[in-house]
Design an enzyme around this catalytic site. Structure first.
Site, PDB file in Angstrom:
ATOM      1  N   GLU A   1      44.502  42.611  31.426  1.00  0.00           N
ATOM      2  CA  GLU A   1      43.045  42.477  31.357  1.00  0.00           C
ATOM      3  C   GLU A   1      42.309  43.584  32.092  1.00  0.00           C
ATOM      4  O   GLU A   1      41.103  43.506  32.314  1.00  0.00           O
ATOM      5  CB  GLU A   1      42.633  41.114  31.917  1.00  0.00           C
ATOM      6  CG  GLU A   1      43.245  39.943  31.170  1.00  0.00           C
ATOM      7  CD  GLU A   1      42.545  39.626  29.852  1.00  0.00           C
ATOM      8  OE1 GLU A   1      41.313  39.572  29.828  1.00  0.00           O
ATOM      9  OE2 GLU A   1      43.260  39.421  28.852  1.00  0.00           O
TER      10      GLU A   1
ATOM     11  N   HIS B   1      39.309  35.827  35.493  1.00  0.00           N
ATOM     12  CA  HIS B   1      39.744  37.108  36.038  1.00  0.00           C
ATOM     13  C   HIS B   1      39.597  37.065  37.554  1.00  0.00           C
ATOM     14  O   HIS B   1      38.752  36.334  38.087  1.00  0.00           O
ATOM     15  CB  HIS B   1      38.900  38.273  35.495  1.00  0.00           C
ATOM     16  CG  HIS B   1      39.070  38.517  34.030  1.00  0.00           C
ATOM     17  ND1 HIS B   1      38.000  38.737  33.183  1.00  0.00           N
ATOM     18  CD2 HIS B   1      40.171  38.574  33.254  1.00  0.00           C
ATOM     19  CE1 HIS B   1      38.441  38.917  31.955  1.00  0.00           C
ATOM     20  NE2 HIS B   1      39.754  38.825  31.969  1.00  0.00           N
TER      21      HIS B   1
ATOM     22  N   CYS C   1      31.500  42.650  35.962  1.00  0.00           N
ATOM     23  CA  CYS C   1      32.103  42.713  34.624  1.00  0.00           C
ATOM     24  C   CYS C   1      31.570  43.889  33.823  1.00  0.00           C
ATOM     25  O   CYS C   1      32.273  44.455  32.985  1.00  0.00           O
ATOM     26  CB  CYS C   1      31.815  41.424  33.856  1.00  0.00           C
ATOM     27  SG  CYS C   1      32.815  40.012  34.365  1.00  0.00           S
TER      28      CYS C   1
END
Length: 440
Positions: free
Chosen positions: A175, A247, A368
């Site tokens: 990721e 995450h 993000c």
């Protein structure tokens, strides 16, 4: 040696930004699924955050939105005909697949790649490995176009090494930088790279998916030529994942010598901190800042995205600055904690709140939206200059957004073939501003 800077490459939010509810384990994405989105406002909010950092004297970059809809995904699923026919067929028989093809999730560039600066790598080049994002269908389609963007921006092979994604297998689930933190004394000095993973290869788990594997993290570290003694692998806690921390950057953020994290971020915090101190020995004095669960419950931390913030060294500030979403200010426990944080004598001395509500409602905060790339002055000069922003370029991008983006978008609109043409036109205009027409 030239000076080094942390350059934030933010994702420019695309015209197909919508609340598709496609991300299992992302509570905000699920809660707002089906709501009316405002792509124009989303992109303008993101660009204003970039403008704020430019005004603070930081080097700010941008990554363009990826081409949407991804008709190749729909063709692979058996749809055929003209673009309009493909969209019409998918809308009628596979609407969730159509939503995936339109997904604007590439705006969260913390998932674009993992980055190791030249100060850490064996060959002295800046390394970027594109994330495969294999856990979620709507994100797994991103990596070929993301790699093409990165190759266009970091094209100098003598200074940069851009790698494609790891194999598209669950054992290699990667990721990107959302599960990676670099700590150091200064940006240009050798540092310690932290890789946070949720599961081992082959391990199956109940509950929300653990998206990063240790094998993926170890593979990236090897490919980048990192010193094993300066690489730390930390397991994310199952409690954090099940609470909605899909995450690690939802429960932890670091900059320079400071790691800011929630008490429940890691499976074994004591061992993690010990390993970081050992890796940092001789390089810098490690400063952990742990937020206790009894001061900020993990549910509040995730809802307010306290840790999905940018932790920055701003010119003129003697301590680090946390750029947090406005939701952090609006949540009692996180606001109170931030007030105590800045009044202490710790390494974080200021909190700035940024409005990125459109992104937040889809589950992505300030952290993000950016990919951190530590670059020397020479590397900055060697990369594609069109993506390095000043206020005039931000103005130009905002003008395109105002002219070409819709201010209202919901799922039924994706069935309109004309919307696909709008997305194409908008992206081409943005690429022209950034001098990246070759990506059109």
């Amino acid at each position: 040696m030239s000076e080094a800077h942390e350059v934030n490459f933010d994702g420019l939010i695309g015209p197909s930004h919508n609340y598709g509810g496609l991300s299992d384990g992302n509570l905000a994405s699920a809660a707002n699924a089906g709501d009316v989105a405002n792509p124009r406002e989303a992109a303008l909010q993101g660009l204003e955050k970039m403008r704020m950092l430019v005004r603070h004297g930081l080097v700010q970059g941008v990554l363009p939105p990826l081409p949407r809809p991804n008709l190749d995904l729909l063709v692979s699923a058996g749809f055929h005909g003209t673009d309009a026919q493909i969209i019409e067929q998918a809308a009628r028989t596979a609407p969730r697949l159509l939503k995936a093809a339109y997904s604007a999730s590439s705006m969260w560039t913390a998932n674009a790649a993992t980055v190791s600066p030249s100060a850490d790598t064996r060959d002295g080049r800046l390394h970027l490995t594109t994330a495969n994002l294999s856990t979620m269908l709507h994100r797994s389609q991103e990596h070929p176009d993301t790699t093409a963007s990165l190759v266009s921006i970091f094209a100098d092979d003598e200074r940069f090494a851009v790698r494609g994604a790891l194999p598209m297998h669950p054992d290699f689930s990667d990721e990107g930088a959302a599960n990676h933190v670099r700590l150091c004394a200064s940006h240009g000095a050798a540092g310690v790279e932290l890789f946070v993973y949720g599961r081992d290869a082959g391990e199956s788990m109940a509950g929300f998916p653990a998206r990063q594997t240790r094998l993926a993290s170890e593979s990236v570290a090897r490919a980048h030529g990192l010193d094993p003694a300066r690489s730390v692998f930390i397991r994310q806690s199952r409690a954090a994942i099940d609470a909605g921390a899909f995450h690690n950057d939802v429960v932890s953020v670091g900059a320079l010598d400071t790691l800011f994290f929630h008490e429940l971020a890691f499976e074994d915090s004591e061992a993690a901190l010990s390993d970081i101190r050992s890796a940092a020995e001789g390089l810098f004095d490690f400063k952990p800042v742990m937020v206790p669960a009894d001061e900020v419950p993990i549910e509040d931390a995730i809802r307010a995205y306290l840790f999905n913030s940018q932790l920055l060294k701003l010119p003129g500030e003697d301590r680090l600055v946390l750029v947090a979403p406005t939701e952090t200010e609006e949540t009692d426990s996180t606001r109170a904690y931030c007030e105590r944080l800045v009044s202490s004598n710790g390494p974080i001395g200021k909190v700035i709140y940024a409005d990125v509500r459109q992104s937040m409602r889809n589950g992505g905060g300030p952290a993000c939206l950016r990919l951190r790339v530590v670059m020397t002055d020479d590397e900055i000069d060697a990369c594609h200059q069109g993506v390095l922003l000043d206020e005039d370029t931000i103005d130009d991008l905002q003008e395109v957004v105002r002219k070409t983006y819709r201010d209202r978008l919901e799922a039924p609109d994706l069935a309109d073939p004309e919307f696909a043409n709008e997305c194409r036109t908008a992206r081409e205009a943005l690429l022209e501003v950034l001098d990246l027409q070759g990506l059109a």
